[in-house]
Design an enzyme around this catalytic site. Structure first.
Site, PDB file in Angstrom:
ATOM      1  N   ARG A 120      -6.575  -1.114 -11.075  1.00  0.00           N
ATOM      2  CA  ARG A 120      -5.156  -0.757 -10.905  1.00  0.00           C
ATOM      3  C   ARG A 120      -4.419  -1.856 -10.132  1.00  0.00           C
ATOM      4  O   ARG A 120      -3.277  -2.187 -10.437  1.00  0.00           O
ATOM      5  CB  ARG A 120      -5.019   0.602 -10.200  1.00  0.00           C
ATOM      6  CG  ARG A 120      -3.581   1.096 -10.137  1.00  0.00           C
ATOM      7  CD  ARG A 120      -3.478   2.525  -9.654  1.00  0.00           C
ATOM      8  NE  ARG A 120      -3.918   2.687  -8.273  1.00  0.00           N
ATOM      9  CZ  ARG A 120      -3.997   3.849  -7.641  1.00  0.00           C
ATOM     10  NH1 ARG A 120      -3.658   4.965  -8.287  1.00  0.00           N
ATOM     11  NH2 ARG A 120      -4.394   3.923  -6.400  1.00  0.00           N
ATOM     12  N   LYS A 153       1.834   0.087  -8.048  1.00  0.00           N
ATOM     13  CA  LYS A 153       1.688   0.568  -6.672  1.00  0.00           C
ATOM     14  C   LYS A 153       2.169  -0.556  -5.756  1.00  0.00           C
ATOM     15  O   LYS A 153       1.383  -1.323  -5.204  1.00  0.00           O
ATOM     16  CB  LYS A 153       0.222   0.933  -6.415  1.00  0.00           C
ATOM     17  CG  LYS A 153       0.062   1.932  -5.290  1.00  0.00           C
ATOM     18  CD  LYS A 153      -1.281   2.611  -5.362  1.00  0.00           C
ATOM     19  CE  LYS A 153      -1.668   3.223  -4.044  1.00  0.00           C
ATOM     20  NZ  LYS A 153      -0.746   4.215  -3.512  1.00  0.00           N
ATOM     21  N   GLU A 169       6.069  13.657  -9.482  1.00  0.00           N
ATOM     22  CA  GLU A 169       4.886  13.750  -8.620  1.00  0.00           C
ATOM     23  C   GLU A 169       5.349  14.098  -7.219  1.00  0.00           C
ATOM     24  O   GLU A 169       6.518  14.422  -7.013  1.00  0.00           O
ATOM     25  CB  GLU A 169       4.102  12.442  -8.637  1.00  0.00           C
ATOM     26  CG  GLU A 169       4.903  11.247  -8.146  1.00  0.00           C
ATOM     27  CD  GLU A 169       4.111   9.948  -8.145  1.00  0.00           C
ATOM     28  OE1 GLU A 169       2.873   9.991  -8.238  1.00  0.00           O
ATOM     29  OE2 GLU A 169       4.737   8.890  -8.028  1.00  0.00           O
TER      30      GLU A 169
HETATM   31  N1  PXG Z   1       1.434   9.099  -6.218  1.00  0.00           N
HETATM   32  C1  PXG Z   1       1.843   8.187  -5.318  1.00  0.00           C
HETATM   33  C2  PXG Z   1       3.272   7.803  -5.284  1.00  0.00           C
HETATM   34  C3  PXG Z   1       0.924   7.598  -4.443  1.00  0.00           C
HETATM   35  O1  PXG Z   1       1.317   6.686  -3.576  1.00  0.00           O
HETATM   36  C4  PXG Z   1      -0.815   8.964  -5.459  1.00  0.00           C
HETATM   37  C5  PXG Z   1       0.150   9.482  -6.305  1.00  0.00           C
HETATM   38  C6  PXG Z   1      -2.233   9.392  -5.625  1.00  0.00           C
HETATM   39  O2  PXG Z   1      -2.986   8.339  -6.198  1.00  0.00           O
HETATM   40  P1  PXG Z   1      -4.526   8.152  -5.860  1.00  0.00           P
HETATM   41  O3  PXG Z   1      -4.911   6.925  -6.605  1.00  0.00           O
HETATM   42  O4  PXG Z   1      -4.619   7.969  -4.371  1.00  0.00           O
HETATM   43  O5  PXG Z   1      -5.218   9.362  -6.343  1.00  0.00           O
HETATM   44  C7  PXG Z   1      -0.431   7.999  -4.515  1.00  0.00           C
HETATM   45  C8  PXG Z   1      -1.413   7.379  -3.579  1.00  0.00           C
HETATM   46  C9  PXG Z   1      -0.389   8.319   2.513  1.00  0.00           C
HETATM   47  C10 PXG Z   1      -0.416   7.518   1.267  1.00  0.00           C
HETATM   48  O6  PXG Z   1      -0.237   7.723   3.576  1.00  0.00           O
HETATM   49  C11 PXG Z   1      -0.819   8.044   0.071  1.00  0.00           C
HETATM   50  C12 PXG Z   1      -0.818   7.273  -1.088  1.00  0.00           C
HETATM   51  C13 PXG Z   1      -0.402   5.986  -1.002  1.00  0.00           C
HETATM   52  C14 PXG Z   1       0.017   5.491   0.204  1.00  0.00           C
HETATM   53  C15 PXG Z   1       0.018   6.220   1.367  1.00  0.00           C
HETATM   54  O7  PXG Z   1      -0.526   9.543   2.405  1.00  0.00           O
HETATM   55  N2  PXG Z   1      -1.240   7.900  -2.260  1.00  0.00           N
END
Ligand code: PXG
Length: 288
Positions: free
Chosen positions: A50, A149, A182
């Site tokens: 990713r 991301k 989301e």
């Molecule tokens: N949506 C967004 C916008 C994210 O940033 C997810 C979904 C979940 O993706 P993953 O790959 O983790 O299953 C994310 C990722 C935090 C934090 O501090 C969380 C994310 C990114 C940055 C900070 O809670 N989650």
């Protein structure tokens, strides 16, 4: 604490980037949040894939191979004596000048931080979480693909602030068309009449690694799933709802916009997903 910076480990006090780094000046960079469970990095290869896709999308040429970054991640965890934790991996465009042009950005910066993790309290998993929809929308994919991301998280941060002002930990963000995209840092799943439904990337969802794992679990459990546009109404009338994310894992949602979801208690199918997820993290992963 040891931080990995570009080509090796440095002490956290020495881990510095330039004030002219475009990551700082413009949010011009990309990142990953990764979990370490019992000495194994969960889905490291998927995270690095990713990261490569994000880099490609923003035309950032990374001078490191996947293998080099993978080894750097493991080295950082080992250097900090971690067995369980959270890894934040960033790649910035690097030092440039004050203009938007990336012409002077010659050296992308790789930063890897591995630390312990502040988990959601177990009570959230037992009793479920209440969330709301907030006014701040996900970016239109034509403006900035939400699948990237990037280091520019302002719209998610604004949404989080709006939620926290009202006393909530998480919030549903809609896309520019008003469909559910989301949450601020988690993907959303609905269970309705035995079927699992989640917004697609084109509706503004990040292609979450935990989201992919939840879809694998659906196949394992024989729960039919599909991606679809969802309105707030679809969320309110769901039988069960859960969020997925690297930090959150799988969290049951029991109330949205003051409407109880299903019975108002964490759903039985959600419970089976969480159980399977926790089993997977203990047996899968890249060993340090
Ligand atoms: N949506 C967004 C916008 C994210 O940033 C997810 C979904 C979940 O993706 P993953 O790959 O983790 O299953 C994310 C990722 C935090 C934090 O501090 C969380 C994310 C990114 C940055 C900070 O809670 N989650």
């Amino acid at each position: 604490m040891k931080i990995y910076l570009n080509d090796g480990l440095v002490d956290s006090a020495e881990a510095k980037v330039s004030v002219f780094d475009h990551g700082l000046l413009y949010g011009d960079g990309i990142f990953e949040g990764i979990r370490l469970y019992d000495g194994c990095v969960f889905k490291l290869d998927a995270h690095l894939e990713r990261l490569e896709y994000s880099a490609k999308a923003i035309m950032l040429k990374m001078p490191w191979t996947r293998q080099q970054i993978s080894e750097a991640v493991c080295e950082t965890c080992r250097a900090n004596n971690l067995k369980d934790g959270y890894i934040r991996l960033l790649v910035t465009r690097g030092e440039g000048s004050l203009g938007l042009s990336i012409q002077n950005c010659k050296q992308p910066q790789l930063i890897i931080i591995a630390d312990t993790i502040q988990l959601y309290p177990e009570e959230f998993y037992e009793n479920g979480l209440s969330i709301i929809t907030v006014p701040t929308r996900r970016c239109n994919p034509a403006a900035l693909p939400p699948t990237v991301k990037s280091l520019n998280y302002l719209n998610n941060i604004l949404a989080k602030i709006e939620a926290q002002h009202l006393g909530y930990h998480e919030a549903i963000m809609l896309n520019d068309q008003g469909y559910v995209a989301e949450c601020t840092g988690d993907n959303v799943f609905v269970i309705h009449k035995g079927e699992l439904i989640t917004p697609s990337a084109s509706a503004g969802a990040l292609k979450g690694i935990t989201r992919d794992t939840a879809l694998e679990i659906a196949d394992e459990l024989g729960v039919p799933w599909r991606e679809a546009n969802m309105t707030r109404y679809d969320v309110w009338v769901a039988d069960e709802l859960f969020l997925t994310g690297t930090a959150a894992e799988i969290v049951p949602i029991v109330e949205v916009d003051a409407r109880p979801i299903g019975s108002g208690k964490p759903g039985a199918i959600t419970g089976r997903f969480l159980e399977s997820f926790r089993r997977r993290v203990s047996v899968e992963g890249t060993m340090l």
